[in-house]
Design an enzyme around this catalytic site. Structure first.
Site, PDB file in Angstrom:
ATOM      1  N   GLU A   1      45.473  19.703 -18.444  1.00 51.97           N
ATOM      2  CA  GLU A   1      45.356  21.377 -18.519  1.00 51.97           C
ATOM      3  C   GLU A   1      46.645  21.775 -17.687  1.00 51.97           C
ATOM      4  O   GLU A   1      46.973  21.134 -16.674  1.00 51.97           O
ATOM      5  CB  GLU A   1      44.159  22.019 -18.016  1.00 51.97           C
ATOM      6  CG  GLU A   1      43.007  21.468 -18.603  1.00 51.97           C
ATOM      7  CD  GLU A   1      42.869  21.860 -20.003  1.00 51.97           C
ATOM      8  OE1 GLU A   1      43.400  22.923 -20.243  1.00 51.97           O
ATOM      9  OE2 GLU A   1      41.852  21.219 -20.620  1.00 51.97           O
TER      10      GLU A   1
ATOM     11  N   CYS B   1      22.587  17.712  17.742  1.00 56.68           N
ATOM     12  CA  CYS B   1      23.526  16.872  18.795  1.00 56.68           C
ATOM     13  C   CYS B   1      22.682  17.097  20.057  1.00 56.68           C
ATOM     14  O   CYS B   1      21.853  17.781  20.283  1.00 56.68           O
ATOM     15  CB  CYS B   1      24.777  17.520  18.835  1.00 56.68           C
ATOM     16  SG  CYS B   1      25.743  16.913  20.308  1.00 56.68           S
TER      17      CYS B   1
ATOM     18  N   GLY C   1      45.538  15.821 -11.091  1.00 57.07           N
ATOM     19  CA  GLY C   1      44.101  16.216 -11.051  1.00 57.07           C
ATOM     20  C   GLY C   1      43.767  17.095  -9.971  1.00 57.07           C
ATOM     21  O   GLY C   1      42.550  17.415  -9.509  1.00 57.07           O
TER      22      GLY C   1
ATOM     23  N   CYS D   1      29.703  21.160  19.921  1.00 51.31           N
ATOM     24  CA  CYS D   1      30.782  20.345  21.182  1.00 51.31           C
ATOM     25  C   CYS D   1      31.811  19.695  20.321  1.00 51.31           C
ATOM     26  O   CYS D   1      32.466  19.071  20.977  1.00 51.31           O
ATOM     27  CB  CYS D   1      29.883  19.630  22.115  1.00 51.31           C
ATOM     28  SG  CYS D   1      29.260  18.123  21.455  1.00 51.31           S
TER      29      CYS D   1
ATOM     30  N   CYS E   1      29.470  17.533  15.672  1.00 50.04           N
ATOM     31  CA  CYS E   1      28.677  18.472  16.069  1.00 50.04           C
ATOM     32  C   CYS E   1      29.272  19.881  15.878  1.00 50.04           C
ATOM     33  O   CYS E   1      30.502  19.853  16.316  1.00 50.04           O
ATOM     34  CB  CYS E   1      28.432  18.187  17.661  1.00 50.04           C
ATOM     35  SG  CYS E   1      27.551  19.718  18.389  1.00 50.04           S
TER      36      CYS E   1
ATOM     37  N   GLN F   1      43.204  15.875  -1.519  1.00 45.65           N
ATOM     38  CA  GLN F   1      42.201  17.285  -1.127  1.00 45.65           C
ATOM     39  C   GLN F   1      40.810  16.715  -1.483  1.00 45.65           C
ATOM     40  O   GLN F   1      39.799  17.370  -1.034  1.00 45.65           O
ATOM     41  CB  GLN F   1      42.373  18.333  -2.169  1.00 45.65           C
ATOM     42  CG  GLN F   1      43.904  18.813  -2.136  1.00 45.65           C
ATOM     43  CD  GLN F   1      44.360  20.033  -3.364  1.00 45.65           C
ATOM     44  OE1 GLN F   1      43.942  20.857  -3.341  1.00 45.65           O
ATOM     45  NE2 GLN F   1      44.797  19.041  -4.345  1.00 45.65           N
TER      46      GLN F   1
ATOM     47  N   SER G   1      44.131  21.736  -9.612  1.00 44.97           N
ATOM     48  CA  SER G   1      44.555  22.897 -10.372  1.00 44.97           C
ATOM     49  C   SER G   1      45.445  23.626  -9.498  1.00 44.97           C
ATOM     50  O   SER G   1      46.060  24.663 -10.091  1.00 44.97           O
ATOM     51  CB  SER G   1      43.106  23.921 -10.535  1.00 44.97           C
ATOM     52  OG  SER G   1      42.590  24.037  -9.259  1.00 44.97           O
TER      53      SER G   1
ATOM     54  N   ALA H   1      44.061  11.080 -15.618  1.00 47.20           N
ATOM     55  CA  ALA H   1      44.509  10.324 -14.468  1.00 47.20           C
ATOM     56  C   ALA H   1      44.518   8.661 -14.958  1.00 47.20           C
ATOM     57  O   ALA H   1      45.464   7.925 -14.721  1.00 47.20           O
ATOM     58  CB  ALA H   1      43.767  10.389 -13.320  1.00 47.20           C
TER      59      ALA H   1
ATOM     60  N   HIS I   1      41.448  17.906   3.421  1.00 51.12           N
ATOM     61  CA  HIS I   1      40.350  18.728   3.235  1.00 51.12           C
ATOM     62  C   HIS I   1      39.035  17.990   3.985  1.00 51.12           C
ATOM     63  O   HIS I   1      37.905  18.480   3.489  1.00 51.12           O
ATOM     64  CB  HIS I   1      39.945  19.249   1.854  1.00 51.12           C
ATOM     65  CG  HIS I   1      40.860  20.335   1.234  1.00 51.12           C
ATOM     66  ND1 HIS I   1      41.139  20.575  -0.116  1.00 51.12           N
ATOM     67  CD2 HIS I   1      41.667  21.108   1.904  1.00 51.12           C
ATOM     68  CE1 HIS I   1      41.857  21.580  -0.011  1.00 51.12           C
ATOM     69  NE2 HIS I   1      42.430  21.604   1.062  1.00 51.12           N
TER      70      HIS I   1
HETATM   71  P1  OAD Z   1      39.581  21.722  -9.209  1.00 56.55           P
HETATM   72  O1  OAD Z   1      38.243  21.682  -9.716  1.00 56.55           O
HETATM   73  O2  OAD Z   1      40.055  23.018  -8.813  1.00 56.55           O
HETATM   74  O3  OAD Z   1      40.871  21.218 -10.308  1.00 56.55           O
HETATM   75  C1  OAD Z   1      40.743  19.984 -10.900  1.00 56.55           C
HETATM   76  C2  OAD Z   1      41.875  19.582 -11.890  1.00 56.55           C
HETATM   77  O4  OAD Z   1      41.910  18.382 -12.260  1.00 56.55           O
HETATM   78  C3  OAD Z   1      41.556  20.709 -13.088  1.00 56.55           C
HETATM   79  O5  OAD Z   1      43.296  21.194 -13.313  1.00 56.55           O
HETATM   80  C4  OAD Z   1      41.616  19.662 -14.297  1.00 56.55           C
HETATM   81  O6  OAD Z   1      42.352  20.173 -15.344  1.00 56.55           O
HETATM   82  C5  OAD Z   1      41.990  18.381 -13.954  1.00 56.55           C
HETATM   83  N1  OAD Z   1      41.424  17.262 -14.393  1.00 56.55           N
HETATM   84  C6  OAD Z   1      40.129  17.208 -15.008  1.00 56.55           C
HETATM   85  N2  OAD Z   1      40.042  16.249 -15.400  1.00 56.55           N
HETATM   86  C7  OAD Z   1      40.915  15.059 -15.250  1.00 56.55           C
HETATM   87  C8  OAD Z   1      41.475  13.748 -15.555  1.00 56.55           C
HETATM   88  N3  OAD Z   1      40.680  13.011 -15.761  1.00 56.55           N
HETATM   89  N4  OAD Z   1      42.889  13.343 -15.110  1.00 56.55           N
HETATM   90  C9  OAD Z   1      43.500  14.322 -14.489  1.00 56.55           C
HETATM   91  N5  OAD Z   1      43.188  15.719 -14.289  1.00 56.55           N
HETATM   92  C10 OAD Z   1      41.905  15.996 -14.608  1.00 56.55           C
HETATM   93  O7  OAD Z   1      39.935  20.782  -7.987  1.00 56.55           O
HETATM   94  P2  OAD Z   1      41.049  20.669  -6.796  1.00 56.55           P
HETATM   95  O8  OAD Z   1      42.251  21.136  -7.519  1.00 56.55           O
HETATM   96  O9  OAD Z   1      40.903  19.275  -6.304  1.00 56.55           O
HETATM   97  O10 OAD Z   1      38.408  22.552  -1.539  1.00 56.55           O
HETATM   98  O11 OAD Z   1      40.439  21.718  -6.117  1.00 56.55           O
HETATM   99  C11 OAD Z   1      41.190  22.068  -4.841  1.00 56.55           C
HETATM  100  C12 OAD Z   1      40.183  22.511  -3.739  1.00 56.55           C
HETATM  101  O12 OAD Z   1      39.410  23.507  -3.981  1.00 56.55           O
HETATM  102  C13 OAD Z   1      39.228  21.282  -3.385  1.00 56.55           C
HETATM  103  O13 OAD Z   1      39.706  20.329  -2.291  1.00 56.55           O
HETATM  104  C14 OAD Z   1      37.917  22.046  -2.627  1.00 56.55           C
HETATM  105  C15 OAD Z   1      37.954  23.130  -3.705  1.00 56.55           C
HETATM  106  O14 OAD Z   1      37.311  24.337  -3.268  1.00 56.55           O
HETATM  107  C16 OAD Z   1      37.817  22.514  -0.318  1.00 56.55           C
HETATM  108  O15 OAD Z   1      36.517  22.187  -0.585  1.00 56.55           O
HETATM  109  C17 OAD Z   1      38.163  22.917   0.867  1.00 56.55           C
END
Ligand code: OAD
Length: 237
Positions: free
Chosen positions: A205, A138, A177, A115, A112, A86, A179, A221, A104
């Site tokens: 978490e 563009c 990593g 277009c 652009c 993501q 949520s 991680a 993502h």
């Molecule tokens: P989040 O910020 O929602 O979640 C990050 C997760 O990583 C949390 O559950 C933390 O507990 C965990 N975390 C933090 N440090 C860590 C570590 N060192 N090792 C392992 N895990 C760790 O981020 P995403 O789940 O990526 O979308 O969010 C999903 C989407 O929400 C993103 O791609 C973005 C956002 O809106 C778009 O922009 C379309």
């Protein structure tokens, strides 16, 4: 063995990239996601959105892959590995992973908004966040935007199809990593669970996925991923 990794912002946290939902340091704690990361927000104030993405573009270029990204890349010596991410950074690629599917989008590609033509022109460096920068235009008159998926937008077809394939054909899914709250991407681990594929979650978490994951490792991680494949027999005891 076919291993698919499904990663989110947490895998890049130890490289110094802020996650989205951390209550204090998360990106969404500092800006309104719908203002800065939606097509409505773009239409209302493209200069503000462009400035924010330029800053993130700089930040991603200034960090390096960590032990977590490197471990996933090294698994290719032992398994067929696909990475479904993501993340809009390129840290998996820079660590050496060859099959990376960006559901993502990517902060390093631009097009652009009218277009759709790909933009390969200069991108200003933005080491510090600023309020507003006018995006390039563009030739058609449209505005250049980052190739990232904003709220309300569909996921890129190719990356999504390849991700579904990678999950359905995996012998093991490692979810790291994330949520696990943003759909449709968060549906990928659920698909693996429904297929009876073992799912290992790596996250300090608990998340909504934890209850259905085969194993939940409450670890970071960069420490959990190196050596994870060697640990498999003990994890599935
Ligand atoms: P989040 O910020 O929602 O979640 C990050 C997760 O990583 C949390 O559950 C933390 O507990 C965990 N975390 C933090 N440090 C860590 C570590 N060192 N090792 C392992 N895990 C760790 O981020 P995403 O789940 O990526 O979308 O969010 C999903 C989407 O929400 C993103 O791609 C973005 C956002 O809106 C778009 O922009 C379309």
């Amino acid at each position: 063995m076919r291993v698919t990794v499904f990663s989110g912002a947490g895998i890049s946290a130890e490289s110094g990239v802020p996650t989205f939902r951390d209550a204090e340091t998360g990106l969404w704690a500092k800006v309104d996601p719908y203002e800065i990361s939606s097509s409505e927000g773009w239409r209302a104030h493209p200069d503000k959105v462009w400035a924010w993405y330029l800053w993130r573009h700089h930040m991603m270029g200034a960090v390096a892959p960590n032990e977590g990204h490197r471990a996933v890349a090294a698994w290719e010596d032992h398994a067929e590995v696909h990475v479904v991410t993501q993340n809009v950074d390129n840290l998996h690629e820079r660590a050496g992973s060859r099959n990376v599917h960006h559901v993502h989008g990517s902060l390093f590609e631009f097009h652009c908004d009218r277009c759709g033509t790909e933009y390969a022109g200069p991108i200003p460096d933005m080491p510090e966040p600023v309020e507003s920068v006018q995006p390039p235009r563009c030739v058609c008159g449209g505005l250049i935007r980052p190739n990232v998926v904003w709220f309300g937008e569909p996921l890129p077809d190719d990356a999504w199809e390849q991700s579904l394939e990678a999950v359905v054909h995996a012998d093991l899914l490692v979810v790291v990593g994330t949520s696990s709250v943003v759909y449709p991407a968060a549906g990928l681990p659920e698909l693996a669970v429904a297929h009876g594929t073992p799912v290992i979650e790596v996250n300090p978490e608990p998340t909504p996925l934890s209850a259905s994951a085969t194993v939940s490792l409450r670890e970071k991680a960069a420490s959990a991923l190196p050596g994870l494949l060697q640990r498999l027999p003990s994890l599935f005891d």
